[in-house]
Design an enzyme around this catalytic site. Structure first.
Site, PDB file in Angstrom:
ATOM      1  N   SER A  96       0.831  -1.222   0.000  1.00 47.14           N
ATOM      2  CA  SER A  96       0.000   0.000   0.000  1.00 47.14           C
ATOM      3  C   SER A  96       0.858   1.263   0.000  1.00 47.14           C
ATOM      4  O   SER A  96       0.588   2.215  -0.751  1.00 47.14           O
ATOM      5  CB  SER A  96      -0.976  -0.002   1.179  1.00 47.14           C
ATOM      6  OG  SER A  96      -0.319  -0.319   2.379  1.00 47.14           O
TER       7      SER A  96
ATOM      8  N   HIS B 131      -2.004  -8.971   1.623  1.00 47.05           N
ATOM      9  CA  HIS B 131      -1.674  -7.721   2.350  1.00 47.05           C
ATOM     10  C   HIS B 131      -2.820  -7.455   3.350  1.00 47.05           C
ATOM     11  O   HIS B 131      -3.171  -8.321   4.137  1.00 47.05           O
ATOM     12  CB  HIS B 131      -1.479  -6.608   1.308  1.00 47.05           C
ATOM     13  CG  HIS B 131      -0.911  -5.320   1.830  1.00 47.05           C
ATOM     14  ND1 HIS B 131      -0.252  -5.205   3.022  1.00 47.05           N
ATOM     15  CD2 HIS B 131      -0.911  -4.063   1.302  1.00 47.05           C
ATOM     16  CE1 HIS B 131       0.139  -3.951   3.206  1.00 47.05           C
ATOM     17  NE2 HIS B 131      -0.253  -3.230   2.174  1.00 47.05           N
TER      18      HIS B 131
ATOM     19  N   HIS C 275       5.594 -13.116   7.110  1.00 48.11           N
ATOM     20  CA  HIS C 275       5.842 -11.716   6.736  1.00 48.11           C
ATOM     21  C   HIS C 275       7.030 -11.650   5.794  1.00 48.11           C
ATOM     22  O   HIS C 275       7.949 -12.467   5.859  1.00 48.11           O
ATOM     23  CB  HIS C 275       6.124 -10.843   7.970  1.00 48.11           C
ATOM     24  CG  HIS C 275       5.881  -9.397   7.715  1.00 48.11           C
ATOM     25  ND1 HIS C 275       6.839  -8.579   7.179  1.00 48.11           N
ATOM     26  CD2 HIS C 275       4.766  -8.632   7.876  1.00 48.11           C
ATOM     27  CE1 HIS C 275       6.334  -7.368   7.034  1.00 48.11           C
ATOM     28  NE2 HIS C 275       5.068  -7.369   7.449  1.00 48.11           N
TER      29      HIS C 275
ATOM     30  N   ARG D 113       2.981  -5.356  16.564  1.00 45.15           N
ATOM     31  CA  ARG D 113       1.601  -4.861  16.463  1.00 45.15           C
ATOM     32  C   ARG D 113       0.629  -5.960  16.903  1.00 45.15           C
ATOM     33  O   ARG D 113      -0.426  -5.685  17.471  1.00 45.15           O
ATOM     34  CB  ARG D 113       1.294  -4.411  15.031  1.00 45.15           C
ATOM     35  CG  ARG D 113       2.196  -3.292  14.543  1.00 45.15           C
ATOM     36  CD  ARG D 113       2.011  -3.019  13.077  1.00 45.15           C
ATOM     37  NE  ARG D 113       2.365  -4.164  12.257  1.00 45.15           N
ATOM     38  CZ  ARG D 113       2.204  -4.238  10.931  1.00 45.15           C
ATOM     39  NH1 ARG D 113       1.698  -3.208  10.283  1.00 45.15           N
ATOM     40  NH2 ARG D 113       2.564  -5.323  10.265  1.00 45.15           N
TER      41      ARG D 113
ATOM     42  N   ASP E 169      -2.407  -8.833  11.349  1.00 42.19           N
ATOM     43  CA  ASP E 169      -3.759  -9.224  10.950  1.00 42.19           C
ATOM     44  C   ASP E 169      -4.315 -10.408  11.738  1.00 42.19           C
ATOM     45  O   ASP E 169      -5.521 -10.661  11.708  1.00 42.19           O
ATOM     46  CB  ASP E 169      -3.785  -9.562   9.451  1.00 42.19           C
ATOM     47  CG  ASP E 169      -3.467  -8.347   8.607  1.00 42.19           C
ATOM     48  OD1 ASP E 169      -3.943  -7.258   8.956  1.00 42.19           O
ATOM     49  OD2 ASP E 169      -2.731  -8.485   7.616  1.00 42.19           O
TER      50      ASP E 169
HETATM   51  N1  NMX Z   1       0.955 -19.924   5.215  1.00 36.77           N
HETATM   52  C1  NMX Z   1       1.395 -20.806   4.303  1.00 36.77           C
HETATM   53  N2  NMX Z   1       2.477 -20.628   3.537  1.00 36.77           N
HETATM   54  C2  NMX Z   1       3.164 -19.490   3.750  1.00 36.77           C
HETATM   55  C3  NMX Z   1       2.806 -18.533   4.702  1.00 36.77           C
HETATM   56  C4  NMX Z   1       1.636 -18.772   5.454  1.00 36.77           C
HETATM   57  N3  NMX Z   1       1.169 -17.909   6.348  1.00 36.77           N
HETATM   58  N4  NMX Z   1       3.686 -17.510   4.669  1.00 36.77           N
HETATM   59  C5  NMX Z   1       4.575 -17.818   3.705  1.00 36.77           C
HETATM   60  N5  NMX Z   1       4.253 -19.021   3.150  1.00 36.77           N
HETATM   61  C6  NMX Z   1       4.890 -19.670   2.008  1.00 36.77           C
HETATM   62  C7  NMX Z   1       4.815 -18.759   0.798  1.00 36.77           C
HETATM   63  O1  NMX Z   1       3.544 -18.829   0.179  1.00 36.77           O
HETATM   64  C8  NMX Z   1       5.952 -19.288  -0.042  1.00 36.77           C
HETATM   65  O2  NMX Z   1       5.497 -20.470  -0.677  1.00 36.77           O
HETATM   66  P1  NMX Z   1       5.977 -20.866  -2.163  1.00 36.77           P
HETATM   67  O3  NMX Z   1       7.448 -21.075  -2.040  1.00 36.77           O
HETATM   68  O4  NMX Z   1       5.208 -22.087  -2.466  1.00 36.77           O
HETATM   69  O5  NMX Z   1       5.641 -19.693  -3.038  1.00 36.77           O
HETATM   70  C9  NMX Z   1       6.988 -19.676   1.016  1.00 36.77           C
HETATM   71  O6  NMX Z   1       6.262 -19.847   2.241  1.00 36.77           O
HETATM   72  C10 NMX Z   1       8.047 -18.618   1.224  1.00 36.77           C
HETATM   73  O7  NMX Z   1       7.410 -17.385   1.490  1.00 36.77           O
HETATM   74  P2  NMX Z   1       8.089 -16.274   2.425  1.00 36.77           P
HETATM   75  O8  NMX Z   1       9.347 -15.852   1.753  1.00 36.77           O
HETATM   76  O9  NMX Z   1       8.192 -16.754   3.813  1.00 36.77           O
HETATM   77  O10 NMX Z   1       6.979 -15.126   2.426  1.00 36.77           O
HETATM   78  P3  NMX Z   1       6.794 -13.934   1.387  1.00 36.77           P
HETATM   79  O11 NMX Z   1       7.726 -12.844   1.764  1.00 36.77           O
HETATM   80  O12 NMX Z   1       6.860 -14.420  -0.016  1.00 36.77           O
HETATM   81  O13 NMX Z   1       5.290 -13.519   1.680  1.00 36.77           O
HETATM   82  C11 NMX Z   1       3.415 -13.029   3.058  1.00 36.77           C
HETATM   83  C12 NMX Z   1       4.926 -12.819   2.851  1.00 36.77           C
HETATM   84  C13 NMX Z   1       2.959 -12.122   4.198  1.00 36.77           C
HETATM   85  C14 NMX Z   1       2.688 -12.639   1.783  1.00 36.77           C
HETATM   86  C15 NMX Z   1       3.172 -14.515   3.415  1.00 36.77           C
HETATM   87  O14 NMX Z   1       3.806 -14.819   4.633  1.00 36.77           O
HETATM   88  C16 NMX Z   1       1.699 -14.870   3.480  1.00 36.77           C
HETATM   89  O15 NMX Z   1       1.121 -15.192   2.448  1.00 36.77           O
HETATM   90  N6  NMX Z   1       1.070 -14.818   4.723  1.00 36.77           N
HETATM   91  C17 NMX Z   1      -0.343 -15.055   4.847  1.00 36.77           C
HETATM   92  C18 NMX Z   1      -1.137 -13.826   4.415  1.00 36.77           C
HETATM   93  C19 NMX Z   1      -0.976 -12.711   5.414  1.00 36.77           C
HETATM   94  O16 NMX Z   1      -1.093 -12.877   6.614  1.00 36.77           O
HETATM   95  N7  NMX Z   1      -0.733 -11.496   4.897  1.00 36.77           N
HETATM   96  C20 NMX Z   1      -0.696 -10.293   5.730  1.00 36.77           C
HETATM   97  C21 NMX Z   1       0.694  -9.672   5.851  1.00 36.77           C
HETATM   98  C22 NMX Z   1       0.635  -8.448   6.715  1.00 36.77           C
HETATM   99  N8  NMX Z   1      -0.152  -7.372   6.109  1.00 36.77           N
HETATM  100  O17 NMX Z   1      -1.012  -6.841   6.745  1.00 36.77           O
HETATM  101  O18 NMX Z   1       0.085  -7.031   4.970  1.00 36.77           O
HETATM  102  C1  MLT Z   2       2.040  -3.802   6.460  1.00 38.49           C
HETATM  103  O1  MLT Z   2       1.677  -3.336   7.540  1.00 38.49           O
HETATM  104  O2  MLT Z   2       2.147  -3.109   5.450  1.00 38.49           O
HETATM  105  C2  MLT Z   2       2.287  -5.279   6.375  1.00 38.49           C
HETATM  106  O3  MLT Z   2       2.804  -5.797   7.554  1.00 38.49           O
HETATM  107  C3  MLT Z   2       3.014  -5.714   5.138  1.00 38.49           C
HETATM  108  C4  MLT Z   2       4.442  -5.309   4.980  1.00 38.49           C
HETATM  109  O4  MLT Z   2       5.039  -4.621   5.792  1.00 38.49           O
HETATM  110  O5  MLT Z   2       5.003  -5.747   3.958  1.00 38.49           O
END
Ligand code: NMX
Ligand code: MLT
Length: 461
Positions: A240, A270, A318, A327, A375
């Protein structure tokens, strides 16, 4: 000193630093980029600048150098409250200085003048399908106000001047943050409260007024203040903030820019993850508990089912953090300190998930960070206070995030940051560099070269 005057002084002080860095140290290397970073979402590449907040992977966020507890401690509190006003936090984010109570009063008064939303916005929202996602409504409402942008008018005036352009961004940014809670409350009342009309209470600060507008109780005033502050900023690289910065870098005004930021926030990886957490938790109770008390064993089974179905566990993991998000902890502490909430069945389930999910994710071995993010905890608080329409939760996130995004682009203009335009390369280039890199590193055929040979060459038109 008035907020805008102090900001002008701070920007003036900062400008020579930027000029000096570019002029004398522009060639200093601060990072190098690998192929997996280019393919993997630019992760960890140092290519953005902001002093408004900094995210340490182990410690979590610092706003203007202060941790969350330090920020809550330092800022003047709302009358009769343990939490600061959002208005004092806005002053702090913009300037890096803790305002005096008198300075906060000035911001509160200015905020009230700016929070009037043009009536055409209400007509637009009422004309939208009532089942539109509230984030679509929010983004549309913000975009619709673009026609009154002071920055866009300044640009069109023929008197555009880079040195003072930030002042017009500031004006729009301040109008926008003041209008966000009013628009959000209107959407809430339109969608879930039969379009009830509630007028702002001029005696209340932003957080308290938001609680009043959506028909909430006294206690919720602090929930709103806490929530908006906690979600305000997470350095510049998150989707964002980055989208807002990117769009504004083309000199698109703050309305265009933040509408784009909100569209990014609405993604399930996100900000929308907060609604996904509630959805996951309620479905878990329905499907696995069948009237019996949730247990860690049932939660573990449900988490594995989610992972085995190829889905993510919402609220966990994350891109930067490698520890539990502070948070998350701040909101958890709020729950534990709130009688009623700490005994709430949903809070107990969320706490049990916290106990088992990191182990499950670690065992699966994919996520780099198995710990909860913001979240995973925010929805349960809203639910407890009766905001049960969880598709609204990302709107609440968007109201808070506006503070950080708007403070950031005000500074972007103040320091004259350039239009953002990274360079792209082709897959064939990456493969060539992979082969060259392999040879250079080992002096023989590298493993990268073997992979390249194993796949058919890409034909380029
Ligand atoms: N559940 C299952 N798999 C996960 C999760 C999770 N919570 N987090 C990461 N992975 C997987 C990810 O999909 C990836 O799989 P693949 O190799 O098959 O593509 C692998 O682990 C490596 O990912 P990371 O490098 O650890 O995470 P990345 O930096 O790519 O993504 C998020 C970060 C936040 C997108 C990821 O952790 C996620 O999808 N979390 C769940 C959604 C979530 O809670 N998002 C909110 C974040 C905070 N916000 O408010 O924005
Ligand atoms: C945020 O607050 O924007 C989320 O934790 C995602 C991020 O920092 O990448």
């Amino acid at each position: 000193m008035a907020l805008k005057d102090l900001l002008a002084q701070k920007i003036e002080e900062c400008r020579p630093h930027i000029a000096m860095l570019v002029q004398h140290f522009g060639g200093v290397v601060i990072d190098q980029i690998t192929i997996d970073q280019v393919i993997g979402g630019s992760r960890d590449i140092r290519s953005l600048v902001t002093d408004i907040s900094y995210l340490d992977p182990q410690e979590g966020i610092r706003f203007r150098g202060k941790t969350i507890p330090e920020t809550f401690e330092a800022l003047p509190k709302a009358p009769g409250s343990q939490y600061p006003t959002v208005e004092s936090f806005w002053y702090y984010l913009l300037t890096g200085e803790v305002p005096t109570p008198a300075q906060v009063e000035e911001v509160v008064a200015d905020w009230k003048l700016r929070q009037n939303v043009p009536s055409y916005v209400w007509n637009i929202l009422r004309a939208m399908p009532r089942d539109s996602h509230p984030m679509v409504m929010l983004s549309t409402a913000i975009l619709s106000m673009q026609k009154d942008s002071k920055f866009a008018a300044f640009y069109r005036s023929g008197k555009f001047n880079k040195k003072i352009a930030w002042e017009y961004v500031y004006e729009d940014a301040f109008d926008l943050v003041a209008r966000m809670p009013i628009v959000a409350a209107f959407i809430y009342n339109l969608k879930y409260r039969n379009d009830v009309q509630v007028a702002s209470n001029p005696d209340l600060d932003m957080g308290a007024n938001f609680a009043h507008l959506i028909g909430q109780c006294e206690e919720y005033k602090d929930v709103a203040r806490m929530y908006f502050i906690l979600h305000a900023d997470h350095e510049s690289g998150n989707v964002s903030a980055h989208a807002t910065h990117l769009v504004h870098s083309a000199l698109s005004d703050p309305y265009y820019a933040y509408s784009a930021g909100l569209n990014g926030l609405a993604g399930p990886l996100h900000g929308l993850a907060n609604q996904e957490v509630l959805d996951w938790t309620l479905k878990f109770q329905e499907k696995y508990c069948n009237g019996v008390e949730p247990t860690k064993e049932l939660i573990t089974a449900a988490l594995w089912d989610t992972l085995n179905a190829g889905q993510v566990i919402p609220g966990y993991g994350h891109a930067v953090l490698r520890k539990t998000d502070p948070r998350y902890m701040s909101q958890r502490e709020f729950c534990q300190a709130t009688p009623g909430l700490k005994e709430d069945p949903l809070f107990k389930v969320v706490s049990m998930i916290f106990e088992v999910a990191p182990g499950v994710l670690a065992q699966q071995g994919k996520a780099k960070n198995p710990w909860p993010n913001v979240d995973a905890q925010s929805g349960v608080i809203q639910w407890y206070y009766g905001v049960k329409e969880w598709d609204f939760y990302t709107v609440l996130f968007g109201v808070g995030r506006a503070l950080g995004c708007m403070a950031n682009i005000t500074w972007d203009r103040g320091l004259g940051y350039a239009i953002e335009r990274p360079k792209s390369v082709t897959i064939a280039m990456l493969e060539r560099w992979a082969v060259e890199g392999g040879r250079t590193l080992s002096g023989a055929k590298g493993p990268q070269e073997v992979v390249v040979e194993a796949v058919p060459a890409i034909s380029v038109a």
